[in-house]
Design a protein around this motif. Structure first.
Motif, PDB file in Angstrom:
ATOM      1  N   MET A 124       0.870  -1.144   0.048  1.00  0.00           N
ATOM      2  CA  MET A 124       0.018  -0.068   0.188  1.00  0.00           C
ATOM      3  C   MET A 124       0.935   1.372  -0.095  1.00  0.00           C
ATOM      4  N   GLY A 125       2.148   1.261   0.613  1.00  0.00           N
ATOM      5  CA  GLY A 125       2.843   2.329   0.551  1.00  0.00           C
ATOM      6  C   GLY A 125       3.113   2.757  -0.813  1.00  0.00           C
ATOM      7  N   MET A 126       3.304   1.717  -1.794  1.00  0.00           N
ATOM      8  CA  MET A 126       3.690   1.979  -3.263  1.00  0.00           C
ATOM      9  C   MET A 126       2.375   2.531  -3.947  1.00  0.00           C
ATOM     10  N   VAL A 127       1.281   1.960  -3.608  1.00  0.00           N
ATOM     11  CA  VAL A 127       0.009   2.528  -4.042  1.00  0.00           C
ATOM     12  C   VAL A 127      -0.280   3.842  -3.893  1.00  0.00           C
ATOM     13  N   ARG A 128       0.205   4.202  -2.503  1.00  0.00           N
ATOM     14  CA  ARG A 128      -0.328   5.633  -2.083  1.00  0.00           C
ATOM     15  C   ARG A 128       0.667   6.544  -2.816  1.00  0.00           C
ATOM     16  N   THR A 129       1.876   6.299  -2.920  1.00  0.00           N
ATOM     17  CA  THR A 129       2.902   7.179  -3.443  1.00  0.00           C
ATOM     18  C   THR A 129       2.846   7.297  -5.097  1.00  0.00           C
ATOM     19  N   SER A 130       2.220   6.374  -5.595  1.00  0.00           N
ATOM     20  CA  SER A 130       2.041   6.114  -6.963  1.00  0.00           C
ATOM     21  C   SER A 130       1.068   7.030  -7.394  1.00  0.00           C
ATOM     22  N   ARG A 131      -0.227   6.730  -6.753  1.00  0.00           N
ATOM     23  CA  ARG A 131      -1.466   7.534  -7.116  1.00  0.00           C
ATOM     24  C   ARG A 131      -1.054   8.950  -6.981  1.00  0.00           C
ATOM     25  N   ALA A 132      -0.573   9.444  -5.782  1.00  0.00           N
ATOM     26  CA  ALA A 132      -0.492  10.690  -5.580  1.00  0.00           C
ATOM     27  C   ALA A 132       0.609  11.423  -6.709  1.00  0.00           C
ATOM     28  N   ALA A 133       1.595  10.363  -7.269  1.00  0.00           N
ATOM     29  CA  ALA A 133       2.457  11.101  -8.400  1.00  0.00           C
ATOM     30  C   ALA A 133       2.042  10.801  -9.556  1.00  0.00           C
ATOM     31  N   LEU A 134       0.800  10.041  -9.748  1.00  0.00           N
ATOM     32  CA  LEU A 134       0.514  10.013 -11.277  1.00  0.00           C
ATOM     33  C   LEU A 134      -0.071  11.196 -12.055  1.00  0.00           C
ATOM     34  N   PRO A 135      -0.683  12.119 -11.466  1.00  0.00           N
ATOM     35  CA  PRO A 135      -1.105  13.353 -12.092  1.00  0.00           C
ATOM     36  C   PRO A 135       0.164  14.238 -12.565  1.00  0.00           C
ATOM     37  N   TYR A 136       1.391  14.018 -11.867  1.00  0.00           N
ATOM     38  CA  TYR A 136       2.517  14.797 -12.099  1.00  0.00           C
ATOM     39  C   TYR A 136       3.345  14.095 -13.327  1.00  0.00           C
ATOM     40  N   LEU A 137       3.158  12.792 -13.112  1.00  0.00           N
ATOM     41  CA  LEU A 137       3.879  11.661 -14.064  1.00  0.00           C
ATOM     42  C   LEU A 137       3.333  12.000 -15.618  1.00  0.00           C
TER      43      LEU A 137
END
Length: 269
Positions: A124-137
């Motif tokens: 879930m740590g990876m899920v949380r970081t990824s979904r927070a970063a996706l708009p910028y990516l």
């Protein structure tokens, strides 16, 4: 959609000399204050990236790295930290999901709370970081996500039931995310280190009844006969994060001294 082509490659060579391959790119590394995370953050910076580190305690993060405090089990904290990083760096191109914890024991030995805790951090740590970063990516021309997985995802290791289950989930998550985001121009890969010579492994060895014998056993199970270095794992991550790997997505890159693929005969005495 692949946004990297030969014109981009040629633009990174001036007067016959290659420019640092990550120049101008913005990177975020979770769990980047020590071990594989710190080695990765330093290497990305050495190759030209502007690098931010998320960690529970970023106070010792060396320059030129930028430290941000975040607990990957806290969604609001992760979103706030990722937003701050993207604002300070003026965007995000690379996210390395490295934060994780270990676990020792068989399936009988872990409590429900321990299982929930390891999955909360490692998956879930990876899920949380990824979904927070996706708009910028999505706004990046060279977007890359790299998850730090483990050889435990693909090899049956004794006394690692919980840890292996969490890393198996990470490898499956990598493939699913690669499929979901490929048409957005976002590559998703993972690295599968063998046993690495990191502070966490050092602490694990210290808890053994015979630390020297335990280290020897860990070294012996890898065909190279030694532990993997943090720098070797960092080099694989840096490749997957680089525009040089523009056609690589949905891949698990083993950095394990041959542990997964080689079956050697016993050494002659």
């Amino acid at each position: 959609m692949n946004r990297y082509d030969d014109r981009d490659r040629d633009a990174r060579v001036r007067d016959g000399a290659p420019v640092r391959e990550l120049s101008g790119l913005k990177a975020l590394v979770t769990g980047g204050a020590s071990g594989i995370g710190l080695a990765t953050a330093r290497l990305l910076a050495a190759r030209g990236a502007d690098v931010a580190v998320l960690d529970l305690d970023p106070s010792a993060v060396p320059e030129p790295l930028r430290g941000y405090r975040a607990d990957v089990t806290d969604d609001a904290m992760v979103r706030t930290a990722v937003d701050a990083v993207a604002s300070d760096l003026a965007g995000l191109d690379i996210v390395v999901n490295n934060a994780g914890i270990g676990a020792v024991g068989t399936v009988e030995e872990g409590t429900d709370d321990q299982w929930h805790r390891v999955f909360d951090v490692n998956v879930m740590g990876m899920v949380r970081t990824s979904r927070a970063a996706l708009p910028y990516l999505r706004a990046s021309a060279h977007a890359a996500l790299v998850h730090v997985c483990s050889i435990a995802a693909t090899a049956g290791l004794p006394q690692r039931a919980l840890y292996s289950a969490s890393k198996g989930a990470v490898q499956s998550l990598t493939l699913a995310m690669a499929a979901d985001h490929i048409r957005e121009g976002i590559r998703v890969n993972c690295v599968n280190p063998g046993t690495a010579d990191t502070p966490w492994v050092g602490r694990l060895l210290d808890q053994a009844a015979d630390p020297a014998a335990e280290r020897a056993a860990l070294q012996a199970r890898q065909p190279l006969g030694r532990l993997v270095s943090a720098g070797e794992v960092a080099a694989a991550i840096a490749y997957l994060a680089s525009p040089a790997a523009a056609s690589v997505t949905g891949t698990a890159l083993a950095v394990d001294g041959g542990m997964q693929g080689l079956r050697l005969r016993p050494a002659e005495r």
